[in-house]
Design a protein around this motif. Structure first.
Motif, mmCIF file in Angstrom:
data_model
loop_
_atom_site.group_PDB
_atom_site.id
_atom_site.type_symbol
_atom_site.label_atom_id
_atom_site.label_comp_id
_atom_site.label_asym_id
_atom_site.label_seq_id
_atom_site.Cartn_x
_atom_site.Cartn_y
_atom_site.Cartn_z
ATOM 1 N N THR A 43 0.838 -1.193 0.000
ATOM 2 C CA THR A 43 0.000 0.000 0.000
ATOM 3 C C THR A 43 0.874 1.245 0.000
ATOM 4 O OG1 THR A 43 -0.098 -0.015 2.414
ATOM 5 C CG2 THR A 43 -1.859 -1.158 1.226
ATOM 6 N N SER A 44 0.403 2.277 -0.707
ATOM 7 C CA SER A 44 1.138 3.542 -0.753
ATOM 8 C C SER A 44 0.925 4.305 0.540
ATOM 9 C CB SER A 44 0.644 4.387 -1.939
ATOM 10 O OG SER A 44 0.815 3.694 -3.145
ATOM 11 N N GLY B 299 -3.431 7.869 -6.022
ATOM 12 C CA GLY B 299 -2.267 7.940 -6.894
ATOM 13 C C GLY B 299 -0.971 8.048 -6.106
ATOM 14 N N PRO B 300 0.133 8.070 -6.832
ATOM 15 C CA PRO B 300 1.459 8.141 -6.179
ATOM 16 C C PRO B 300 1.822 9.568 -5.793
ATOM 17 C CG PRO B 300 1.737 8.010 -8.536
ATOM 18 C CD PRO B 300 0.253 7.944 -8.291
ATOM 19 N N GLN C 66 2.569 12.651 -2.842
ATOM 20 C CA GLN C 66 3.052 12.899 -1.491
ATOM 21 C C GLN C 66 2.184 13.943 -0.792
ATOM 22 O OE1 GLN C 66 7.274 13.565 -1.184
ATOM 23 N NE2 GLN C 66 7.088 14.633 0.776
#
Length: 199
Positions: free
Chosen positions: A3-4, A81-82, A84
């Motif tokens: 998981t991100s 999504g990826p 931050q």
């Protein structure tokens, strides 16, 4: 299954034309300049007009629910999504402040059940911000002529915004029209995102 990590969430709220979107854009540009993956939600007012739904002093339970739910869904999609950092241009509490101001402007108090339903929705998602920015209205500053705002309603939104933050005891950073105040808010956001630790 891998998981991100949950992205950092930064929200902004305040009366219309107090610099919310510009502040979010500046933070987004600064983060992108440092190579930090970031995305921003926004344009809820324009999307509501296309539905169309009542806006500003004409906000209803349905239009407020729509704004809240659409903003929550937009942020949730981005968080998959990826990224931050996710920037919420209009935090959940913002819609509730606009609704409360509309009820006072029209002198038509909402039913208790409706008020409680909106409060539950805002509470469920409004405490998830790692940093919440609160723009402050400066009534003497001119507004673009294309915006035909009701001055009394705009003042009510500003008051209800600050009242909500105080009532809910929500940590936030007040941002005035002073460039130094705006720069400080941006610096707080950058500090949070570069250290990856909530303020």
């Amino acid at each position: 299954m891998v998981t991100s990590p949950v992205p950092i969430r930064i929200g902004v709220m305040g009366a219309h034309s107090t610099g919310k979107t510009l502040l979010m854009r500046r933070i987004e540009m600064e983060l992108r300049g440092q190579g930090i993956p970031v995305a921003r939600t926004g344009k809820l007012g324009r999307r509501a007009a296309l539905v169309p739904l009542p806006k500003m002093q004409h906000h209803t339970l349905a239009s407020t629910m729509w704004v809240m739910a659409t903003g929550i869904a937009a942020a949730a999609r981005l968080e998959e999504g990826p990224l931050q950092v996710v920037l919420a241009d209009r935090a959940c509490w913002d819609a509730l402040a606009y609704f409360r101001a509309a009820q006072e402007w029209r002198r038509q108090p909402a039913a208790r059940a409706d008020r409680e339903a909106l409060h539950r929705l805002a509470s469920a998602h409004g405490h998830t911000y790692d940093l919440l920015l609160d723009t402050v209205l400066t009534p003497t500053l001119p507004v673009e002529r294309k915006h035909d705002y009701d001055a009394r309603y705009r003042t009510l939104v500003d008051r209800h915004t600050h009242d909500l933050l105080r009532e809910e005891n929500i940590r936030h950073v007040r941002v005035t029209s002073d460039p130094a105040s705006q720069d400080l808010a941006i610096e707080r956001a950058l500090q949070l995102c570069t250290t990856e630790a909530p303020l």
